[in-house]
Design a protein around this motif. Structure first.
Motif, PDB file in Angstrom:
ATOM      1  N   MET A   1      10.467  18.935  19.055  1.00  0.00           N
ATOM      2  CA  MET A   1       9.818  18.344  18.255  1.00  0.00           C
ATOM      3  C   MET A   1       8.886  17.096  18.852  1.00  0.00           C
ATOM      4  O   MET A   1       8.239  16.324  18.138  1.00  0.00           O
TER       5      MET A   1
ATOM      6  N   GLY B   1      -0.684  21.672  10.756  1.00  0.00           N
ATOM      7  CA  GLY B   1       0.591  21.841  11.020  1.00  0.00           C
ATOM      8  C   GLY B   1       0.908  23.280  11.028  1.00  0.00           C
ATOM      9  O   GLY B   1       2.060  23.733  10.684  1.00  0.00           O
ATOM     10  N   VAL B   2       0.121  24.177  11.849  1.00  0.00           N
ATOM     11  CA  VAL B   2       0.330  25.579  11.783  1.00  0.00           C
ATOM     12  C   VAL B   2       0.715  25.911  13.147  1.00  0.00           C
ATOM     13  O   VAL B   2       0.748  27.199  13.373  1.00  0.00           O
ATOM     14  N   ILE B   3       0.653  24.994  13.976  1.00  0.00           N
ATOM     15  CA  ILE B   3       1.360  25.394  15.345  1.00  0.00           C
ATOM     16  C   ILE B   3       2.674  24.674  15.603  1.00  0.00           C
ATOM     17  O   ILE B   3       2.765  23.633  15.464  1.00  0.00           O
ATOM     18  N   SER B   4       3.402  25.627  16.144  1.00  0.00           N
ATOM     19  CA  SER B   4       4.608  25.463  16.623  1.00  0.00           C
ATOM     20  C   SER B   4       4.920  24.796  17.730  1.00  0.00           C
ATOM     21  O   SER B   4       3.990  24.877  18.729  1.00  0.00           O
ATOM     22  N   VAL B   5       5.970  24.346  18.182  1.00  0.00           N
ATOM     23  CA  VAL B   5       6.266  23.586  19.450  1.00  0.00           C
ATOM     24  C   VAL B   5       6.062  24.765  20.540  1.00  0.00           C
ATOM     25  O   VAL B   5       5.466  24.477  21.496  1.00  0.00           O
ATOM     26  N   THR B   6       6.642  25.935  20.293  1.00  0.00           N
ATOM     27  CA  THR B   6       6.590  26.760  21.386  1.00  0.00           C
ATOM     28  C   THR B   6       4.839  27.612  21.327  1.00  0.00           C
ATOM     29  O   THR B   6       4.332  27.685  22.551  1.00  0.00           O
ATOM     30  N   GLU B   7       4.443  27.762  20.461  1.00  0.00           N
ATOM     31  CA  GLU B   7       3.144  28.136  20.272  1.00  0.00           C
ATOM     32  C   GLU B   7       2.128  27.123  20.818  1.00  0.00           C
ATOM     33  O   GLU B   7       1.186  27.603  21.577  1.00  0.00           O
TER      34      GLU B   7
ATOM     35  N   HIS C   1       8.599  22.984   4.437  1.00  0.00           N
ATOM     36  CA  HIS C   1       7.662  22.578   5.319  1.00  0.00           C
ATOM     37  C   HIS C   1       7.969  23.642   6.760  1.00  0.00           C
ATOM     38  O   HIS C   1       7.194  24.122   7.421  1.00  0.00           O
TER      39      HIS C   1
ATOM     40  N   HIS D   1       6.580  26.837   7.838  1.00  0.00           N
ATOM     41  CA  HIS D   1       5.521  26.714   8.279  1.00  0.00           C
ATOM     42  C   HIS D   1       5.343  26.377  10.016  1.00  0.00           C
ATOM     43  O   HIS D   1       4.473  26.504  10.582  1.00  0.00           O
ATOM     44  N   VAL D   2       6.697  26.266  10.442  1.00  0.00           N
ATOM     45  CA  VAL D   2       6.562  25.954  11.875  1.00  0.00           C
ATOM     46  C   VAL D   2       7.301  26.736  12.433  1.00  0.00           C
ATOM     47  O   VAL D   2       8.527  27.359  12.246  1.00  0.00           O
ATOM     48  N   THR D   3       6.764  27.272  13.438  1.00  0.00           N
ATOM     49  CA  THR D   3       7.026  28.381  14.276  1.00  0.00           C
ATOM     50  C   THR D   3       8.230  28.029  15.395  1.00  0.00           C
ATOM     51  O   THR D   3       8.031  27.044  15.971  1.00  0.00           O
ATOM     52  N   PHE D   4       9.410  28.589  15.240  1.00  0.00           N
ATOM     53  CA  PHE D   4      10.456  28.342  16.178  1.00  0.00           C
ATOM     54  C   PHE D   4      10.110  28.894  17.501  1.00  0.00           C
ATOM     55  O   PHE D   4      10.128  28.311  18.688  1.00  0.00           O
ATOM     56  N   HIS D   5       9.742  30.205  17.610  1.00  0.00           N
ATOM     57  CA  HIS D   5       9.469  30.978  18.673  1.00  0.00           C
ATOM     58  C   HIS D   5       8.613  32.180  17.939  1.00  0.00           C
ATOM     59  O   HIS D   5       8.846  32.792  17.316  1.00  0.00           O
TER      60      HIS D   5
ATOM     61  N   LEU E   1      13.866  17.378  10.809  1.00  0.00           N
ATOM     62  CA  LEU E   1      12.841  17.592  11.919  1.00  0.00           C
ATOM     63  C   LEU E   1      11.396  17.411  11.135  1.00  0.00           C
ATOM     64  O   LEU E   1      10.358  17.341  11.947  1.00  0.00           O
ATOM     65  N   SER E   2      11.374  17.645   9.879  1.00  0.00           N
ATOM     66  CA  SER E   2       9.992  17.388   9.342  1.00  0.00           C
ATOM     67  C   SER E   2       9.683  16.015   8.661  1.00  0.00           C
ATOM     68  O   SER E   2       8.762  15.634   8.354  1.00  0.00           O
TER      69      SER E   2
END
Lengths: 359, 688
Positions: free
Chosen positions: A1, A320-326, B347, B350-354, B396-397
């Motif tokens: 995060m 907020g549409v991009i994840s940590v991995t992305e 929320h 909307h958060v991609t883990f992988h 985490l959010s």
């Protein structure tokens, strides 16, 4: 995060607070037992000049401009595109590449969509200003030159605690890194100081010295202001005195709303892909222009597209549409563009290319 | 005997690198001196933010003369051989000596290396050391190619004897060694001349530089504790921070300031993290309440106002930081209390883990389902475990965790408490990340342990499903750590769990992939058990058994086997078993038959043979019972009882007799030994 610090010059990123420069200090006689040199600035007109405290945000900018101009920098104007930091200006990114000497100073409006706070937070803005200095090769007295600039804006070295604290800079989006410090004044980060080692995947020869000042924070500290919106923008005695809030409160609100909730992510994503494609298409062109018959490598137009992609990524991130991995993948895509632009720039004259050295 | 003083003066060296660099300078320089023949009486190294210093006293003024003799070819040797010898020795023919040896006249070369003055050696070696210094990260600057940690400005290098100090002449890329240095950057600018180490040390102190880092650290700690004590408070000890701060200043000035009343209600972890990470402040706590009420900062200079401006500035910086933290805390608490953390959970959708494993929310749903499924095995309430899994990552959010990622989990606990969730759930928020490393504690609370287990198992099966396994030194998703975490949780809770069905249910792993993941666990387990002193062949012997995906059973079996093997019976049993197995394997191969028909006691001839029949017969039900009960100690004990009859059998009986019927029967008996023993562990894998 952990939010990636993908942009340099974090002077505006961290929510560190402003500081008051104690006014009584101005009236104190210099301690005769202490060296005098640091209480005065030499160099602007070769005589020892007592520095008056600046009265407004713009006066601090003007003094920095005058100071660095007096030290031989070309004073440039901001780049006319949305960037996350002064480093993105081609006067830094591209000009730090290649063998040609360079000395530039400029203000750069910088946008960090995720830092928007609707103009309510005393220290955070999604749009703010950085002051940027780049000198190649880095002169041996760069630290002293830098300290001189602090004195020029009214920071009295005899009363404050200035420190150089390790802060290695890395910009994954630019494929760049350098070693240096964040400069602390009484515990507050007032600048970043970096010796560029690599930019766009190219080793820097010679090495550029880069200084980045977070202007709002620095000015609030010098002017003794607690909330950025309360800071005098022009002279408080002016017939029409404007505060920072008069200029920017409304736009902070508007952009915060747009950045966080309204920006159409599909459109942004499409633009990102278009910028990426255009950048690559520009660089894929032959070096020799078929129309003029001249050799014209279009490093700058391509780099504009790279800047666009980078900013679009920041906007997508704020939504907020991009994840940590992305985000790693996106950063990698922007970096790939930056590297190609750097490759192209060193193929130009400004980048040190000469017909006789070309094989 | 001269003394050597070296100072490498640069722009600010990162605090964390200074001590090591000073040591490296000392070791490399003194080693090089000794290597060159210059012995010395003593040496010491020092560091400040701007300088590395080395003093060597009682150094030899010059290296001793070295005389070397080399035996060459015979005088009548071919010309080529003599020429080669001359080349090697660097001499001409007339410089050679002829000596009478047993085999005739032989050439001798006598090479004398004259001693060299210390200055020459120092200059040569110091240059090499500077050019090859082992900085963790080094850089170039300007137009040069020299590398140092930050730009190197000057080199002080002098040899001092009765006649005074002399500069060691050297020039490294334009930096000419001299006998001057600078004092404190702001309090005493300008260069000054140095005559010796004592002079250097004393002059630096007059110019506001404390050379010795330990002295700076002591002074900081003394002064900080004194100031705190005077206010009835105490400084929270932090040795790492103390060393770092001592590396940030040349002239430490300790200042204690107040934390605004508005911020005192923030969780102490938030205060401490914010102050330490961002500001390098020490926390000062009230021993009566345990609350952190003040901070200590260390400035690098004295000022006419006794640090008032500096302290006020630091206090303001802290207020701004803590206002941020308070803003986050207040906002977060509102969401926790009013909306039970729901917006955060929403929320996470909307958060991609992988990219290949979906969103955090999807992952959390999988963990929740798995937690419910695993709960009974850990004696946890399935409903609570499932709910805990759904809440555990909500923080985490939150704004606080976005700002201070290192507070993840801990903030979850505070927020879950504020939201009124069951204490087990709040605890799981904090504890489900554990154990993070081999020294981190395993959560003891059943709900926490269940969520922790489900989280890690989902991660592992997920990354196996998308074929993102650790390779070599690369383990970007910390999967080895996750697997070790699973092992430790299972062990500590004694949780019986067949892993294969979990793998296949989690991410629909194919049988092959599940087997691969299981063998990854087995590898981790071997590493883990090796630390416990369990032999790898013992583990292999147990891994070969059915049900090896129940790690707790596997370990119990391995421990029992290791225990029995360390007894005399156990050791001999292995010998007896191997003998039986070897004979049997050989004969089966020869005859092309598997002797698995069952032996018949009626063909037994010797008493020892009958005794073995009886012993095997008696052992069988006991082994089956012990196996069924997973009482591996009992199984091993039973096995050990076979040692005597097996030994006696081999002592008295020859397997390969002429009587074919008897022979066949005995081979079948050996087969019974094998099958009986193999019920407990695959002893073929035990090394002699």
């Amino acid at each position: 995060m952990q939010p990636e610090e993908d942009l340099p010059g974090a002077a505006g990123r961290c929510g560190s607070g402003p500081l008051t420069l104690r006014t009584p200090a101005r009236n104190q006689a210099p301690d005769p037992g202490r060296p005098r040199s640091v209480r005065y600035v030499k160099g602007m007109d070769m005589s020892e000049t007592r520095i008056e405290k600046p009265r407004s945000f713009q006066e601090i900018i003007l003094r920095l401009q005058a100071y660095w101009a007096s030290k031989g920098c070309a004073v440039m104007q901001p780049y006319d595109m949305e960037v996350g930091a002064g480093t993105f200006h081609p006067a830094t990114t591209l000009r730090s590449l290649g063998s040609k000497p360079w000395a530039a100073a400029y203000v750069q409006p910088s946008r960090r969509p995720t830092d928007g706070r609707y103009g309510e937070n005393p220290n955070r803005l999604q749009h703010y200003y950085q002051y940027q200095v780049l000198i190649k090769p880095s002169p041996p007295d760069l630290q002293d030159l830098y300290l001189g600039s602090l004195q020029a804006i009214g920071i009295d070295m005899e009363l404050h605690d200035i420190r150089f604290v390790e802060d290695d800079w890395e910009s994954p989006t630019l494929g760049a890194w350098g070693l240096g410090w964040e400069v602390w004044c009484d515990g507050m980060e007032v600048s970043q100081f970096t010796y560029f080692q690599q930019v766009g995947g190219h080793d820097c020869h010679p090495v550029s010295g880069e200084l980045t000042y977070g202007l709002e924070r620095l000015a609030m500290y010098v002017l003794g202001i607690d909330h950025v919106m309360d800071m005098p923008y022009n002279d408080p005695q002016a017939p029409i005195a404007l505060k920072y809030g008069d200029v920017f409160r409304q736009t902070e609100e508007e952009y915060s709303r747009w950045n966080f909730d309204v920006a159409n992510t599909e459109v942004l994503l499409k633009h990102f892909e278009e910028a990426e494609a255009e950048c690559e298409a520009i660089l894929a062109q032959e070096h020799v222009d078929p129309k003029t018959g001249k050799r014209i490598v279009m490093a700058h137009p391509a780099y504009d597209q790279c800047i666009k992609a980078s900013h679009l990524f920041n906007l997508l991130d704020a939504r907020g549409v991009i994840s940590v991995t992305e985000r790693q993948a996106y950063i990698g895509r922007v970096r790939a563009l930056a590297k190609k632009c750097a490759d192209a720039f060193v193929q130009t004259e400004a980048g040190g290319w000469a017909p006789e050295t070309a094989a | 005997m001269p003394d050597l003083l070296i100072e490498l003066f640069s722009e600010e060296i990162p605090a964390r690198m200074q001590a090591r660099a000073a040591e490296d300078l000392k070791k490399r320089m003194t080693d090089a001196l000794v290597e060159a023949g210059l012995t010395y009486a003593g040496a010491a190294a020092f560091h400040t933010p701007r300088r590395l210093c080395l003093t060597v006293h009682g150094l030899l003024a010059e290296s001793p003369l070295v005389r070397e003799e080399r035996k060459g070819p015979r005088v009548d040797a071919p010309e080529k051989a003599i020429e080669g010898f001359l080349r090697g020795a660097g001499l001409t023919r007339d410089q050679l000596e002829e000596r009478e040896e047993k085999k005739g006249k032989v050439f001798f070369a006598v090479i004398e290396k004259p001693g060299r003055p210390a200055a020459e050696i120092v200059a040569e070696e110091l240059e090499k050391i500077i050019r090859n210094f082992p900085w963790p990260k080094s850089m170039r600057w300007g137009a040069g190619s020299l590398r140092w940690v930050r730009p190197l400005h000057s080199i002080l290098c002098i040899l001092t004897d009765e006649e005074g100090a002399r500069v060691v002449p050297m020039d490294i890329d334009g930096i000419v060694a001299g006998d001057t240095t600078e004092g404190h950057r702001f309090m005493a600018p300008g260069r000054f001349k140095v005559r010796s180490f004592e002079d250097y040390d004393a002059q630096l102190k007059r110019r506001f530089v404390v050379l010795d880092a330990a002295e700076r650290a002591d002074a900081i700690w003394q002064e900080a504790t004194n100031q705190a004590f005077a206010a009835g408070l105490e400084v929270v000890e932090d040795k790492g921070l103390l060393a770092e701060v001592a590396g940030l200043v040349e002239w430490p000035v300790v200042l204690m300031g107040e934390i605004g009343a508005d911020f005192l209600h923030l969780p102490p972890e938030v205060l401490q993290t914010s102050m330490k990470e961002h500001q390098k402040f020490f926390s000062v706590k009230n021993p009566k309440t345990g609350r952190i009420e003040r901070f200590v900062t260390v400035a690098n200079r004295e000022t006419a106002d006794n640090g008032a401006t500096i302290l006020a500035g630091n206090q303001k910086v802290l207020s701004a930081r803590l206002s941020d933290a308070k803003f986050f805390w207040d906002n977060d608490l509102r969401i926790a209390k009013d909306a039970k953390m729901q917006p955060w959970r929403d929320h996470l959708a909307h958060v991609t883990f992988h990219a290949k494993l979906g969103s955090q929310a999807e992952r959390i749903e999988r963990i929740a389902a798995l937690a419910a499924q695993l709960a009974p095995a850990l004696s946890a309430d399935a409903g609570l475990a499932e709910e805990a899994a759904r809440i555990a990552k909500a923080d985490l959010s939150s704004e606080m965790v976005y700002e201070f990622p290192e507070l993840q989990g801990l903030m979850g606990r505070y927020y879950a408490e504020a939201a009124g969730f069951a204490p087990e759930i709040a605890a799981a928020c904090e504890e489900h990340y554990s154990p993070l490393g081999p020294t981190d504690d395993v959560p003891t609370a059943p709900v926490s342990a269940t969520v922790a287990l489900a989280d890690k198992l989902d991660t592992l099966t997920g990354f196996w499903a998308i074929d993102e396994k650790p390779t070599g030194s690369k383990d970007p998703f910390a999967l080895r750590r996750a697997a070790l975490g699973v092992i430790r949780i299972l062990m500590q809770h004694g949780t019986k769990l067949a892993m294969t069905p979990v793998f296949t249910s989690c991410h629909d792993l194919s049988a092959d992939t599940a087997a691969d993941l299981l063998s990854f666990f087995h590898d981790r387990l071997k590493v883990h058990l090796r630390d416990e002193g369990i032999r790898h062949d013992v583990i292999d012997a147990c891994l070969a058994m059915e049900g090896n995906d129940d790690l707790v059973a596997l370990v119990a079996r391995a421990r029992a086997l290791q225990a029995v093997l360390s007894t005399e019976d156990g050791e001999n049993l292995v010998q007896g078993f191997k003998r039986a197995n070897n004979i049997l394997t050989k004969e089966e191969e020869k005859d092309g038959v598997a002797y698995e028909f069952g032996a018949d006691p009626k063909f037994a001839e010797a008493a020892e043979e009958t005794a073995l029949f009886n012993a095997l017969e008696a052992a069988k039900p006991k082994l089956d019972a012990a196996n069924a009960a997973e009482d591996y100690a009992a199984a091993m004990e039973t096995l050990a009882t076979l040692r005597a009859p097996i030994d006696a059998f081999f002592e008295a009986v020859q397997v390969n007799t002429d009587n074919a019927v008897v022979r066949r029967n005995r081979l079948n008996l050996l087969s019974t030994i094998r099958s009986t023993v193999l019920k407990v562990a695959d002893l073929t894998r035990i090394e002699a």
